[in-house]
Design an enzyme around this catalytic site. Structure first.
Site, PDB file in Angstrom:
ATOM      1  CG  ASP A  86      -2.062  -1.083   1.312  1.00 58.94           C
ATOM      2  OD1 ASP A  86      -1.742  -1.967   0.364  1.00 58.94           O
ATOM      3  OD2 ASP A  86      -2.827  -1.334   1.988  1.00 58.94           O
ATOM      4  CG  ASP A 102      -6.104   0.343   1.302  1.00 62.22           C
ATOM      5  OD1 ASP A 102      -6.000  -1.017   1.569  1.00 62.22           O
ATOM      6  OD2 ASP A 102      -6.346   1.038   2.308  1.00 62.22           O
ATOM      7  CG  HIS A 119     -11.140   1.380   0.361  1.00 62.20           C
ATOM      8  ND1 HIS A 119     -11.181   0.009   0.781  1.00 62.20           N
ATOM      9  CD2 HIS A 119      -9.931   1.824   0.902  1.00 62.20           C
ATOM     10  CE1 HIS A 119     -10.384  -0.011   1.851  1.00 62.20           C
ATOM     11  NE2 HIS A 119      -9.405   0.969   1.766  1.00 62.20           N
ATOM     12  CG  HIS A 156     -12.110   0.607   5.528  1.00 60.07           C
ATOM     13  ND1 HIS A 156     -11.287   0.026   6.370  1.00 60.07           N
ATOM     14  CD2 HIS A 156     -10.916   1.610   4.840  1.00 60.07           C
ATOM     15  CE1 HIS A 156      -9.965   0.326   6.340  1.00 60.07           C
ATOM     16  NE2 HIS A 156      -9.875   1.182   5.668  1.00 60.07           N
ATOM     17  CG  HIS A 212      -8.090   5.666   2.807  1.00 56.59           C
ATOM     18  ND1 HIS A 212      -9.019   5.326   3.826  1.00 56.59           N
ATOM     19  CD2 HIS A 212      -7.744   4.648   2.486  1.00 56.59           C
ATOM     20  CE1 HIS A 212      -8.966   4.201   4.288  1.00 56.59           C
ATOM     21  NE2 HIS A 212      -8.145   3.737   3.409  1.00 56.59           N
ATOM     22  CE  LYS A 239      -3.930  -4.022   1.738  1.00 53.95           C
ATOM     23  NZ  LYS A 239      -4.650  -2.981   2.374  1.00 53.95           N
ATOM     24  CB  CYS A 285      -2.133  -2.380   5.361  1.00 55.71           C
ATOM     25  SG  CYS A 285      -3.514  -1.595   5.478  1.00 55.71           S
TER      26      CYS A 285
END
Length: 185
Positions: free
Chosen positions: A11, A53, A55, A61, A68, A96, A135
């Protein structure tokens, strides 16, 4: 030569670097230092893989964290110079956190990461990136759980943390699980 070693870079994205939506102090320096490692270690690793990440715009989350790394945005892109290096070297990317009801701290929350690592006969797994206390730590813990015979370590100088308290907690958790915390050099 680290012939049977995997490097997982966790990340290192714009939103986790200075100026980003969820910036970690030292994030850009971590990106540069990981890039330096990659430049020096061409061919040293059996596998180099990066997680990110990724998202959706709306996710539970974001009840815990500010918005973010929304998929497709500048904040979700890898920080330079890593973005260019990943592209040049063809580093596999594992996304992810794409599920609306998932935190997905660990890179192993996407089964693709485990599949990539199982394809090689690895004896060592090294983890670095952002952030150590979330993470990176969760990815290293899952690596140790999923690959108990592999030496698993976090390259501490190639990480940065969100907060001192959560950093200390993660150090204890990693040590208790048998994950080494070492320097990259």
């Amino acid at each position: 030569m680290k012939e049977r070693c995997a490097l997982i870079i966790v990340d290192v994205q714009n939103d986790f670097c200075e100026g980003g939506a969820l910036a970690v102090d030292g994030g850009r320096q971590v990106a540069r230092r990981i890039d330096e490692l990659l430049q020096k270690s061409v061919g040293d690793y059996a596998l180099i893989v990066a997680t990110r990440d990724w998202h959706p715009a709306e996710t539970s989350h974001f009840d815990t964290w500010p918005s973010h790394c929304v998929a497709g945005t500048f904040g979700a892109e890898f920080a330079e110079p890593l973005a260019s290096t990943f592209e040049k070297r063809g580093v596999p990317i594992v996304s992810k956190g794409a599920e609306p009801d998932s935190d997905s701290y660990s890179g192993f929350s996407n089964e693709e990461l485990e599949r990539l690592l199982r394809a090689d006969d690895l004896d060592t797994i090294e983890v670095c990136g952002l952030a150590f206390d979330f993470c990176v730590g969760q990815t290293a813990l899952d690596a140790k759980r999923l690959f108990p015979d592999a030496r698993t370590s976090v390259l501490r100088d190639l990480t940065a943390s969100v907060a001192a308290e959560s950093e200390a907690d993660m150090e204890q958790e990693l040590t208790a699980a048998g994950v080494a915390i070492v320097a990259s050099v």
